[in-house]
Design a protein around this motif. Structure first.
Motif, PDB file in Angstrom:
ATOM      1  N   GLU A 153     -17.715  21.585  22.995  1.00 20.90           N
ATOM      2  CA  GLU A 153     -17.671  21.479  21.545  1.00 20.90           C
ATOM      3  C   GLU A 153     -16.279  21.855  21.043  1.00 20.90           C
ATOM      4  O   GLU A 153     -15.670  22.813  21.531  1.00 20.90           O
ATOM      5  CB  GLU A 153     -18.718  22.418  20.944  1.00 20.90           C
ATOM      6  CG  GLU A 153     -18.867  22.295  19.462  1.00 20.90           C
ATOM      7  CD  GLU A 153     -19.985  23.179  18.933  1.00 20.90           C
ATOM      8  OE1 GLU A 153     -19.884  23.580  17.755  1.00 20.90           O
ATOM      9  OE2 GLU A 153     -20.927  23.471  19.679  1.00 20.90           O
ATOM     10  N   LEU A 154     -15.801  21.120  20.053  1.00 22.12           N
ATOM     11  CA  LEU A 154     -14.501  21.429  19.469  1.00 22.12           C
ATOM     12  C   LEU A 154     -14.581  22.682  18.606  1.00 22.12           C
ATOM     13  O   LEU A 154     -15.528  22.853  17.840  1.00 22.12           O
ATOM     14  CB  LEU A 154     -14.003  20.253  18.634  1.00 22.12           C
ATOM     15  CG  LEU A 154     -13.626  19.002  19.426  1.00 22.12           C
ATOM     16  CD1 LEU A 154     -13.395  17.826  18.497  1.00 22.12           C
ATOM     17  CD2 LEU A 154     -12.391  19.277  20.273  1.00 22.12           C
ATOM     18  N   ALA A 155     -13.582  23.536  18.714  1.00 24.59           N
ATOM     19  CA  ALA A 155     -13.527  24.772  17.922  1.00 24.59           C
ATOM     20  C   ALA A 155     -13.308  24.466  16.449  1.00 24.59           C
ATOM     21  O   ALA A 155     -13.815  25.176  15.584  1.00 24.59           O
ATOM     22  CB  ALA A 155     -12.416  25.674  18.451  1.00 24.59           C
ATOM     23  N   ALA A 156     -12.556  23.413  16.150  1.00 25.90           N
ATOM     24  CA  ALA A 156     -12.274  23.015  14.773  1.00 25.90           C
ATOM     25  C   ALA A 156     -11.715  21.600  14.789  1.00 25.90           C
ATOM     26  O   ALA A 156     -11.162  21.156  15.797  1.00 25.90           O
ATOM     27  CB  ALA A 156     -11.270  23.971  14.132  1.00 25.90           C
ATOM     28  N   THR A 157     -11.865  20.911  13.657  1.00 21.72           N
ATOM     29  CA  THR A 157     -11.318  19.563  13.521  1.00 21.72           C
ATOM     30  C   THR A 157     -10.632  19.419  12.168  1.00 21.72           C
ATOM     31  O   THR A 157     -10.937  20.143  11.221  1.00 21.72           O
ATOM     32  CB  THR A 157     -12.421  18.487  13.633  1.00 21.72           C
ATOM     33  OG1 THR A 157     -13.353  18.646  12.566  1.00 21.72           O
ATOM     34  CG2 THR A 157     -13.138  18.564  14.978  1.00 21.72           C
ATOM     35  N   LEU A 158      -9.720  18.463  12.107  1.00 24.84           N
ATOM     36  CA  LEU A 158      -8.999  18.180  10.874  1.00 24.84           C
ATOM     37  C   LEU A 158      -8.661  16.700  10.847  1.00 24.84           C
ATOM     38  O   LEU A 158      -8.156  16.160  11.839  1.00 24.84           O
ATOM     39  CB  LEU A 158      -7.712  19.008  10.804  1.00 24.84           C
ATOM     40  CG  LEU A 158      -6.767  18.728   9.631  1.00 24.84           C
ATOM     41  CD1 LEU A 158      -7.424  19.084   8.291  1.00 24.84           C
ATOM     42  CD2 LEU A 158      -5.457  19.477   9.819  1.00 24.84           C
ATOM     43  N   LEU A 202     -10.832  24.008  22.856  1.00 23.38           N
ATOM     44  CA  LEU A 202     -10.145  22.824  22.351  1.00 23.38           C
ATOM     45  C   LEU A 202     -10.451  22.609  20.871  1.00 23.38           C
ATOM     46  O   LEU A 202     -11.601  22.740  20.446  1.00 23.38           O
ATOM     47  CB  LEU A 202     -10.591  21.593  23.147  1.00 23.38           C
ATOM     48  CG  LEU A 202      -9.950  20.251  22.808  1.00 23.38           C
ATOM     49  CD1 LEU A 202      -8.476  20.237  23.211  1.00 23.38           C
ATOM     50  CD2 LEU A 202     -10.683  19.125  23.519  1.00 23.38           C
ATOM     51  N   ALA A 203      -9.418  22.282  20.115  1.00 19.91           N
ATOM     52  CA  ALA A 203      -9.545  21.847  18.729  1.00 19.91           C
ATOM     53  C   ALA A 203      -8.823  20.509  18.633  1.00 19.91           C
ATOM     54  O   ALA A 203      -8.035  20.162  19.522  1.00 19.91           O
ATOM     55  CB  ALA A 203      -8.920  22.861  17.776  1.00 19.91           C
TER      56      ALA A 203
END
Length: 163
Positions: free
Chosen positions: A127-132, A101-102
């Motif tokens: 844990e999130l793979a990436a965030t923006l 999940l991102a």
């Protein structure tokens, strides 16, 4: 069917605009998170903020099964410093079963909302793979392209490593 799903809730349209742009960059499937009740207008805004503050998730649904994808990217507006109530409901329903999940959020300021991403991780147990974090004015003016390109590139790189 693609390997990636971009899903979102959008009250005003800016989160949807960012989500569709991201899905296009990734060749991903795009599916909105839908609710039975409307969040339009001032009354919808107040209802949404109230639900977020009280953590009362409304019934939410989507047309795609997120467990069928290698990566799910969820987009949410920031309501009172928190993920929108419909996204919270979606993550409670599907989150623990999503493989990777991102997340991205759209707010008035565009400031990094770590508490939004922390709550998403708490709801999903991963844990999130990436965030923006994006500012609504950037998205609506078409000025979020560089940030979306960088985010998409990072996600493509993560998928390539995992393959």
């Amino acid at each position: 069917m693609a390997d990636i799903l971009v899903t979102w809730f959008s009250r005003s349209g800016s989160t949807e605009q960012a989500a569709r742009a991201l899905a296009g960059r990734l060749g991903a499937d795009a599916e909105p998170i839908l609710t039975a009740g409307s969040y339009a207008g001032a009354a919808g805004f107040v209802r949404g903020v109230w639900q977020s503050l009280l953590r009362r998730p409304p019934a939410a649904r989507t047309g795609a099964d997120p467990t069928a994808y290698r990566l799910v990217i969820v987009g949410t507006p920031v309501w009172a410093g928190q993920p929108s109530a419909p996204v919270r409901s979606y993550l409670r329903q599907y989150g623990p079963r999503i493989r990777s999940l991102a997340a991205f959020c759209v707010s008035g300021s565009g400031a990094p909302y770590d508490e939004v991403f922390d709550e998403i991780e708490d709801l999903t147990g991963s844990e999130l793979a990436a965030t923006l974090s994006l500012a609504q004015r950037q998205v609506l003016a078409g000025e979020a392209d560089a940030a979306l390109d960088a985010f998409a590139g990072r996600l493509r790189g993560d998928l390539a490593k995992a393959a």
